[in-house]
Design a protein around this motif. Structure first.
Motif, PDB file in Angstrom:
ATOM      1  N   ARG A   1      81.341  46.600  94.101  1.00 51.16           N
ATOM      2  CA  ARG A   1      81.931  45.439  93.414  1.00 51.16           C
ATOM      3  C   ARG A   1      81.512  44.144  94.097  1.00 51.16           C
ATOM      4  O   ARG A   1      81.214  43.146  93.431  1.00 51.16           O
ATOM      5  CB  ARG A   1      83.456  45.578  93.420  1.00 51.16           C
TER       6      ARG A   1
ATOM      7  N   LEU B   1      78.452  49.994  88.499  1.00 51.90           N
ATOM      8  CA  LEU B   1      79.444  51.016  88.833  1.00 51.90           C
ATOM      9  C   LEU B   1      79.154  52.361  88.184  1.00 51.90           C
ATOM     10  O   LEU B   1      79.784  53.367  88.540  1.00 51.90           O
ATOM     11  CB  LEU B   1      80.838  50.535  88.412  1.00 51.90           C
TER      12      LEU B   1
ATOM     13  N   HIS C   1      90.893  47.452  88.980  1.00 52.32           N
ATOM     14  CA  HIS C   1      89.615  48.020  89.401  1.00 52.32           C
ATOM     15  C   HIS C   1      89.215  49.194  88.519  1.00 52.32           C
ATOM     16  O   HIS C   1      88.022  49.362  88.208  1.00 52.32           O
ATOM     17  CB  HIS C   1      89.704  48.462  90.866  1.00 52.32           C
TER      18      HIS C   1
END
Length: 1333
Positions: A746, A752, A779
């Motif tokens: 991040r 991701l 998140h």
């Protein structure tokens, strides 16, 4: 953040020469030292330790015999092959060392105090005893003589208009009278010898002279140019010392100044103004500065100091200090203590003019010392996360340590500093893997101070916090404490007095074991000492380091490196040989380092930095020279490397092309590394990163992604190299450390998707662990929003070495859907209320968003909100959904649920006007349920659902439903909604059939009509489609009369004849119209001779044989003969032209080769491409232009151009292809005629037309034979290969290869490659009639 590391020491003790040394110079080409004494001049070779020449100046009368003579200067003159010597009595002597011939080229009656040559040796400057300066050429012709003291300031005198004068300034407590006070000049320092000092700028354009003014008694610095014109005079500086050195780069002039409480080295600009200073680490009046010297590249300033006498019996010392500057801070990097009396007293020192970091020192006892230094970065070498990534910087009696794992502190600041009693010269970190933060410091007094991490009973006063400390701050930093100081005992204490740097390459390899190198003063030998802590009965503060073992090595060791993992120690000799030091064996020994092939490793050039690394399972020695050449074992890998470091399993490099490259050594090999470094284009973007110009590696933080670089001006830059980042992320993911990996990705903007794609199976099995570690709804939502179907391990982040990462495919299915379903199930099992928003996101992010389910869950929240503290309300959930989904789309989906409460809830959160949606919703509420849902579905354009609801509304709504079905072509869906025997089903089918008829799909339309019973419409459809069997079936169901059926059959037969289906048309006429004669005629038109005879004999119409059949057979035979004659002529013409075209092409290629042979040996590379491509057809350029224009036109013209692509016009660029295409068509046409020829031959024989049959059979056979013979000649194997590949080989040239490529490009398109495959002639087909032979 670098220190000066001593590479080698060269000593020549007890030189056998008369008198005492006074000065010396260095001969660069010969590598010898010229030493002057009161007796004369000697030349010594330090390498062989012998005296080469002696020149006695006393015998020639240039020096007095009583020993009172003095040589003030020696200069080696390269172009004159002589040495220039100046004596204090005023003689300037040229001495030829080969012939020992002496020549006095000039004499000054008042004596000479200084002789100084310009750097280019074109001018020489003499300072005389009468306080004058004499400038002469290199041939000793006087140019000018001027007084050394000048009243004028110089040509660069400052001009002021009065603004900012001292009289106009504010003087504070001193008052206005301070502006008119006369400046008091301080006299020269008490220890000043009052001799003038001369220094030249590096380019020889200016020189500076420091003299004591006779009027004021103070020193002044004057700057003169090459034409002997005074430029400037220094501003008055109190306590100015005699030392003077102009920086070779030309920016500053260094001198010294005594201040009330300190002694500084000050810098003047060329205009005489002060510009910066630094303070020497001595008290006032403690030392005097004898000389300042800059090295050749202006990076190191040597300061020669000598203690002033204070007590009668005190032993005085002298020091040689090496200072460097970085970020405007001056660091004391090395301090060499000498005795100020006796044999070890320094007489003179000088930097090498060629090798920048080589210092020559001459002592009074005829001892010569030569030190070679190089830059090094002292950093901890641990690989675990406990290593703090320490970097040590020496600054006098302070060692500045920066802990890069916890904070990045730019120099000259530091995390903490270690205070030592003496200046530090070397720093080494422990090689123990778990104690890599411990360090040892060797100072100028040969004491080793050991600092260790751990619990200390009290605060260590020698450890002071730096930039991380301060009042009111709690420091969470662990600092080391002084464990003990150890004194190194030498067998001969005189060695330390003569050579203060006896030990080099101090390396801490064991808990209480050190390695150190000492160079033998007697010859080219080195001694490797293994030092251990000597046991002591008393627990003193100071311990002893004793020599446990020693090994003598033949050769000068110039580097030592060890590997903390393998415990290997490698030594490098000055000749490049690499030795392995076996320190763990019972008997310590040294053996050659061997490569995997078993041969000793030797660097082609000496390397100033060496490291050990395991590459592909083999331990190798890595080396970097001062010329940026990088070696692995004895193989040169690159020649543009500025710095390198081995970090864990990675090799990090910075290059002259301003890049930082990172290579994984685990699965690499020497060849792959060499290929990667030598290629200009790096295929894998993970390994290369652009950096600022001149960046150097400082350190890399172990088990982290930080890489610290230092810029040329001294500031630091921390980068996260993509290779290190991805490697660390992969390690974390393998260890299921999802939180660390996620935070890093991040922060550093790594996609991701890698969390899943790195190992899909493992991720899906550990989804619950992933959610618990992340433990953040935001998140997890971020992870969901970045998901995509792409496998980033194949696109964005491929493995550094292909095939190294095991491919473990996940379950079958779409990636995003699998992740969403798995994570949603895990979140619902852990805490569905806490992860409510993430669960909604998992529905939305699926490949087909499940918005109805999402809206239903939001509606449930509105009805009964759970009483859990971390639960989400319906309003918050809806607000969040509006961030993910367009509000209009969400409104439409809510409307599609037919739940008006949900629709109102969404509409209130949108920007829609209530005046728009409220009337619409009210109207819907008043409708019947099915019609209401039909209206909603139609509004949402969900027409399939709409007709489903409308079909339930009753027969009265069927016309509206039928219109919608016709409008949206929903016939198939609508037919499923009604029973087969209903009128609605038939109406929809008829509409469907009519739709298909409009689309010219006659046969499917007829089938639809036939299925629903609309036989008349079906008959018309089958009739239009030419489906005669179905049409006659429909006619039977309609029960047509005989006449109607005959008429229908004639229409069908006409349609079939148009489609060239003569046999089928004859069948229709025969069976349904009973017109046998017309059927026979149709069979004759279709060449169905045998079928026509069958009908003739069936209906007994033998008259037709004479009237129609025989004439038709003879006519067909003539047509076949004409066709064969035409095709044979065409084939022969095309074949002949093809041979001509190929011959012309070969001639053109031969001309190209002849031109190349004539140009070979001359400047053939300068010929243009156009001159060599004449052979490929000069017209290709024009034709390619026209084709490019055609391609931009309409589709109709493009099709026309495609048909005309292969033009048979002579001279066209694709004529050869056109001929091959035409010949292939002729051959294939003949192959298809075989069956027809056999049929007609049979009937010719049957009706006794033997002559015509033989004629046709012979003509067809000749044609086939001609074609079979011509196939190998037309489609040659050699021509196929020649046209498929360019002409290469030892006899080819650049022009011929280019011509072949151009020819291939213009004349052999890839799409036409099948034309070079010869057509097949099936010899097994029986077409001949043996009865006619």
């Amino acid at each position: 953040m670098r220190n000066l590391k001593l590479l080698r020491t060269l000593e020549f003790r007890d030189i056998q020469a008369p008198g005492k040394p006074q000065c010396f110079s260095f001969q660069t080409e010969q590598g010898t030292v010229l030493i002057g004494s009161e007796r004369g001049l000697i030349e010594v070779d330090p390498a062989t330790r012998e005296v080469r020449n002696e020149v006695a100046l006393v015998a020639e009368g240039f020096l007095p015999e009583d020993g009172s003579g003095c040589i003030v200067g020696i200069q080696d003159l390269l172009d004159q092959e002589s040495v220039c010597v100046a004596t204090a009595s005023g003689d300037v002597i040229l001495c030829n060392l080969n012939t020992h011939q002496l020549e006095c080229v000039g004499s000054v009656a008042s004596g000479i105090s200084v002789m100084s040559w310009s750097p280019d040796q074109e001018l020489v400057l003499l300072a005389t005893g009468q306080q004058t300066l004499i400038m002469m050429t290199k041939d000793f012709e006087p140019i000018m003589e001027q007084q050394i003291h000048q009243d004028d300031f110089g040509e660069s005198k400052f001009i002021t208009a009065g603004w900012g004068r001292k009289e106009t300034q504010f003087h504070g407590s001193e008052g206005r009278q301070a502006a008119f006070q006369m400046q008091m000049f301080e006299t020269a320092l008490p220890w000043d010898d009052h001799r003038p000092q001369v220094t030249w700028r590096g380019d020889g354009q200016f020189f500076a002279v420091s003299v004591v003014c006779p009027e004021t008694g103070a020193r002044k610095v004057r700057v003169w140019n090459r034409e002997f014109a005074l430029q400037s005079t220094s501003e008055p500086v109190a306590g100015l010392g005699p030392a003077l050195a102009w920086k070779p780069s030309g920016s500053l002039i260094a001198s010294t100044q005594d201040k009330p409480n300190q002694q500084d080295v000050v810098f003047f600009e060329r205009n005489g103004l002060l510009h910066g200073h630094f303070t020497l680490p001595f008290l006032k009046d403690e030392v005097k500065v004898n000389e300042l010297l800059w090295n050749a590249d202006s990076t190191v300033l040597a300061v020669w100091l000598e203690e002033l006498p204070r007590e009668e019996n005190s032993a005085l010392k002298a020091y040689v200090q090496l200072w460097t500057v970085g970020n405007y801070h001056w660091y004391l990097k090395q301090s060499l203590p000498f005795s100020a009396c006796g044999k070890s007293k320094i007489v003179s020192l000088m930097w090498d003019p060629v090798t920048p970091y080589r210092l020559h020192i001459l002592c009074q006892g005829w001892h010569y010392l030569c030190y070679d230094w190089h830059w090094t970065t002292d950093r901890s070498a641990g690989d675990s996360s406990s290593d703090m990534a320490n970097v040590a910087v020496i600054d006098g009696n302070r060692v500045l340590l920066t802990v890069f794992r916890q904070s990045v502190v730019p120099p000259p600041m530091c995390t903490y500093r270690l205070l030592l009693p003496e200046p530090a010269n070397q720093v080494t970190f422990s090689a123990h893997p778990r104690k890599s933060n411990d360090l040892a410091v060797l100072d100028a007094s040969n004491q080793v101070s050991v600092y260790k991490y751990g619990d200390s009973p009290s605060a260590d006063p020698t450890v002071k916090l730096g930039a991380v400390g301060g009042n009111g701050f709690k420091v969470s930093l662990r600092t080391p404490h002084l464990e003990k100081r150890y004194k190194i005992q030498f067998e001969n204490s005189e060695d330390q007095e003569v050579n203060p740097l006896k030990l080099s390459f101090l390396t801490w390899i064991q808990e209480e074991g050190f390695l150190a190198i000492s160079h033998s003063p007697a010859g080219p030998q080195s001694v490797v000492y293994y030092l251990t802590v000597a046991s002591s009965e008393t627990d003193d503060e100071q311990g002893q380091l004793a020599v446990s073992s020693s090994v003598t090595v033949d050769g000068v060791i110039i580097s030592l490196c060890c590997n903390s993992k393998t415990k290997s120690v490698a030594l490098q000799l000055a000749g490049g040989q690499i030795l392995k030091y076996l320190w763990e064996c019972p008997s310590v020994a040294v053996e050659p380092w061997k490569n995997p092939g078993g041969f000793p490793v030797r660097f082609p050039y000496p390397c100033t930095q060496t490291e050990l690394a395991v590459i592909g399972g083999e331990e190798c020695v890595l080396g970097l020279t001062d010329r940026c050449r990088f070696f692995i074992n004895d193989n040169e890998v690159a020649s543009n490397v500025t710095s390198f470091a081995v970090y864990d399993e990675f090799l990090l490099l910075t290059t002259h092309s301003h890049t930082c490259q990172c290579f994984c050594l685990r699965d690499a090999s020497f060849k792959t590394l060499q290929a990667s470094l030598s290629s200009s284009n790096v295929s894998n973007g993970e390994t290369l990163r652009k950096v600022e110009r001149g960046s150097r590696l400082v350190t890399a933080v172990p088990q982290d992604t930080k890489l610290v670089l230092q810029m040329p001006r001294g500031n630091l830059e921390v980068v996260h190299h993509r290779a290190l980042v991805l490697a660390q992320i992969r390690k974390w993911l393998d260890k299921l450390m999802f939180k660390e990996a996620f935070e890093c990705m991040r922060k550093l903007r790594i996609n991701l998707n890698l969390i899943h794609d790195h190992n899909p199976k493992v991720f899906l099995e550990n989804v619950e662990a992933f959610i618990k570690q992340i433990d953040s709804v935001n998140h997890i939502n971020l992870f969901f929003t970045e998901l995509k179907e792409e496998d980033v391990t194949k696109t964005m982040y491929p493995p550094p070495v292909p095939g190294t990462t095991p491919v473990s495919g996940g379950p079958e299915g779409r990636k995003v859907d699998l992740i969403c379903d798995a994570m949603r199930a895990a979140m619902e099992s852990i805490n569905p209320h806490k992860y409510c928003l993430s669960i909604l996101t998992s529905h939305v992010k699926k490949s087909t968003p499940e918005l109805e389910i999402v809206l239903q869950k939001v509606h449930e929240l509105q009805g009964n909100a759970p009483p859990v503290p971390d639960a989400v309300s319906a309003e918050e959930a809806l607000k969040y959904l509006l961030l993910l989904v367009d509000v209009n789309e969400l409104y439409n989906h809510s409307l599609g649920t037919y739940d008006f409460d949900l629709v109102l809830m969404v509409a209130e959160k949108s920007q829609k006007d209530p005046k728009e949606y409220l009337p619409f919703l009210n109207t819907l509420k008043k409708m019947e349920t099915n019609y209401q849902r039909f209206t909603i579905d139609k509004y949402l354009k969900r027409y399939e659902k709409a007709i489903g609801h409308l079909s339930k509304c009753g027969p009265e709504y069927f016309p509206e439903c039928l219109n919608l079905i016709k409008d949206k072509n929903l016939y198939n869906e609508a037919l499923k909604l009604y029973p087969r025997n209903s009128q609605q089903y038939k109406d929809i089918s008829i509409a469907y059939g009519e739709h298909l008829m409009q689309e010219h799909l006659y046969e499917p339309g007829g089938l639809v009509f036939a299925r629903c019973g609309a036989h008349e419409k079906a008959l018309d459809a089958f009739l239009a489609a030419g489906s005669w069997q179905q049409a006659l079936c429909m006619a039977a169901q309609l029960r047509l009369g005989q006449d109607q059926l005959a008429s229908l059959s004639r229409v069908l037969a006409g349609r079939l004849v148009e489609q060239r289906k003569h046999s089928e048309a004859a069948t229709v006429l025969e069976q349904y119209a009973q017109d046998h004669e017309e059927a026979v005629l149709l069979l004759l038109d279709g060449a169905a001779w045998e079928e026509a005879l069958r009908l003739v004999y069936k209906y007994n119409r033998l008259d037709i044989i004479e009237t129609n059949i025989k004439p038709s057979i003879l006519e067909a035979q003539k047509n076949y003969m004409a066709l064969l004659d035409s095709q044979t002529t065409t084939f022969s013409r095309h074949k002949k032209r093809l041979l001509v075209v190929r011959e012309l092409k070969e001639q053109a290629q031969q001309r190209v080769h002849l031109d190349d042979e004539a140009a070979r040996g001359q400047e053939a590379d300068l010929f243009s491409e156009a001159s060599s491509v004449v052979s490929g057809s000069d017209m290709s350029g024009r034709y390619s232009h026209s084709n490019s224009r055609i391609s931009a036109r309409s589709s109709k013209n493009r099709r026309k151009a495609e048909r005309k692509k292969h033009s048979l016009k002579e001279g066209s660029p694709l004529e050869e292809l056109a001929l091959l295409e035409a010949l292939s068509e002729v051959v294939q046409g003949m192959e298809k005629l075989k069956d027809e020829i056999r049929c007609i031959l049979k009937v010719l024989f049957l009706f006794e037309f033997d002559e015509q049959g033989r004629e046709l059979q012979k003509a067809f056979g000749d044609t086939l034979q001609l074609m079979e013979r011509s196939l190998p000649e037309i489609w040659t194997l050699g021509h196929q290969q020649n046209t498929a590949t360019p002409v290469l080989g030892p006899n080819s040239t650049a022009n011929s290869i280019m011509a072949s490529y151009q020819q291939q490009k213009t004349s052999v398109p890839v799409l036409d490659a099948e034309l070079f495959i010869p057509p097949k002639i099936n010899k097994g087909t029986q077409w001949k009639l043996s009865l006619l032979e």
